[in-house]
Write a protein that holds these residues in place. Structure first.
Motif, PDB file in Angstrom:
ATOM      1  N   ARG A  22      66.284   5.888   0.018  1.00 23.96           N
ATOM      2  CA  ARG A  22      67.685   6.051   0.478  1.00 23.96           C
ATOM      3  C   ARG A  22      67.638   7.700   0.624  1.00 23.96           C
ATOM      4  NH1 ARG A  22      68.539   1.852  -3.150  1.00 23.96           N
ATOM      5  NH2 ARG A  22      68.963   3.134  -4.981  1.00 23.96           N
TER       6      ARG A  22
ATOM      7  N   GLU B 184      66.112   8.674   4.123  1.00 21.72           N
ATOM      8  CA  GLU B 184      67.020   8.416   5.021  1.00 21.72           C
ATOM      9  C   GLU B 184      68.111   9.149   5.151  1.00 21.72           C
ATOM     10  OE1 GLU B 184      67.833   4.245   4.208  1.00 21.72           O
ATOM     11  OE2 GLU B 184      65.872   3.527   5.092  1.00 21.72           O
ATOM     12  N   THR B 185      68.816   9.604   3.980  1.00 16.74           N
ATOM     13  CA  THR B 185      70.001  10.229   4.254  1.00 16.74           C
ATOM     14  C   THR B 185      69.484  11.772   4.697  1.00 16.74           C
ATOM     15  OG1 THR B 185      70.927   9.348   2.244  1.00 16.74           O
ATOM     16  CG2 THR B 185      71.879  11.405   2.962  1.00 16.74           C
TER      17      THR B 185
END
Length: 384
Positions: free
Chosen positions: A135, A138-139
């Protein structure tokens, strides 16, 4: 062996030397013990009542040297300390390995997300499990993508605006030059001449912006070839000499030998012109500018060009900032006309060619700009 009254019924020659009396009254089933020093050695002495037909008429005394016990305790202590040190070392190594393994995805993302001349690469991370690291990757990728889009939009805007401004500015300057030849009034002619000068300044600013955008984006074509630095330097001095003559500025030139570098002659010319024009611009009237070309003192694989002006100088706290875009130094330097882009372009060009640009200055004592570029020798060396 002792009786309750303190009489010795059975004596040991060594034990009698250690202790010669009972420690005092004690219960029938009570055991007493104490540590006794004898000739510098420690002994542990015990007194134990002996049961005979339900009574305790006698007391048995025993003693043991503490030397072996203390030696064993000492060995146990060092063993314990060694085990603690080993445990701490192994724990530290294990923690280092675990941290390296745990942070490896983050290190990979940090290595992947690099800014290279305005181009941001994705941080990666899509191959990781669906956890916090994925995550985070992806951020970060989304953030980098938005930043890259903003970079490209800004570069495209500056490039388009600069390109669109060049044509009308050229037309305006041409028309003003034609008008200046047609006007008879002195005031009118001065106004047109001033307008031409401002138009030329806008043209230089536009060209500088376009050059910076191309250098940042990597779209600027760099023609690599052998460049005679001495000839290029003399051409630049010839081009700047008319402006120096207006201020009666003398340019003293010293070229130690014929030197060459590998690079783009047009970009190198632009870089030298920026530095020499700055020296003329910031020097007072009737001043002298020193220009020197020679091999580098510390590394003969490089050449250096030193331009020394007689201007107001640059305070130490501002010297590194003068290479920033649109930065204008304080005091007298800020009074001169300029865009604040010349030195930024010069450093960018020099870095593209594998060199360095530095400045030495002090307020009120002029400035010395040094250009360091890779050198490929001189003509006599290439002829061999």
């Amino acid at each position: 062996m002792w009786t309750r009254s303190g009489a010795v019924t059975l004596a040991d020659s060594v034990l009698s030397l250690i202790t010669s009396q009972l420690p005092g009254e004690f219960d029938e089933d009570e055991t007493l013990a104490e540590t006794v020093l004898h000739n510098g050695a420690s002994f542990r002495v015990f007194w134990q009542p002996v049961e005979v037909d339900g009574r305790y008429p006698n007391i048995v005394q025993a003693a043991a040297s503490m030397h072996e016990l203390e030696a064993e305790l000492s060995r146990l202590l060092w063993l314990f300390l060694g085990m603690i040190a080993m445990a701490l070392l192994l724990s530290g190594l294990a923690a280092r390995v675990l941290m390296k393994v745990a942070f490896r995805p983050i290190d990979q993302m940090a290595d992947g997300a690099r800014l290279q001349r305005g181009a941001l690469r994705p941080a990666g991370g899509c191959s990781y499990p669906d956890d916090e690291v994925r995550r985070l990757a992806e951020t970060l990728n989304g953030l980098l993508a938005r930043i890259q889009t903003a970079f490209e939009s800004q570069q495209q805007f500056v490039a388009d605006a600069s390109h669109e401004l060049r044509t009308p500015l050229t037309v305006i300057r041409t028309e003003l030059e034609f008008a200046s030849r047609s006007l008879d009034g002195v005031k009118s002619r001065e106004s047109v001449v001033n307008a031409i000068a401002e138009t030329e300044r806008l043209e230089r600013l536009t060209n500088q912006l376009l050059t910076l955008v191309r250098l940042d984006s990597g779209r600027h074509s760099v023609d690599r070839g052998a460049v005679r630095v001495d000839d290029l330097l003399l051409d630049c001095l010839t081009q700047v000499r008319p402006r120096a003559s207006v201020k009666r500025v003398t340019m003293q030139v010293h070229i130690a030998e014929v030197l060459e570098t590998t690079g783009d002659a047009a970009l190198l010319r632009s870089m030298l012109l920026n530095i020499i024009e700055n020296a003329v611009k910031y020097s007072p009237e009737d001043a002298t500018i020193q220009v020197e070309l020679r091999r580098h003192d510390l590394d003969e694989r490089f050449l250096k060009i030193v331009v020394t002006d007689a201007g107001p100088g640059i305070p130490e706290e501002e010297q590194e900032h003068v290479f920033r875009r649109f930065y204008r130094a304080k005091a007298q330097r800020s009074e001169a006309n300029g865009s604040g882009l010349g030195l930024a372009i010069a450093r960018n060009v020099i870095e593209i060619h594998g060199g360095e640009l530095s400045v030495m200055s002090a307020a009120g004592h002029g400035s010395k700009f040094t250009v360091k570029l890779p050198c490929i020798g001189h003509e006599s060396e290439r002829a061999k």
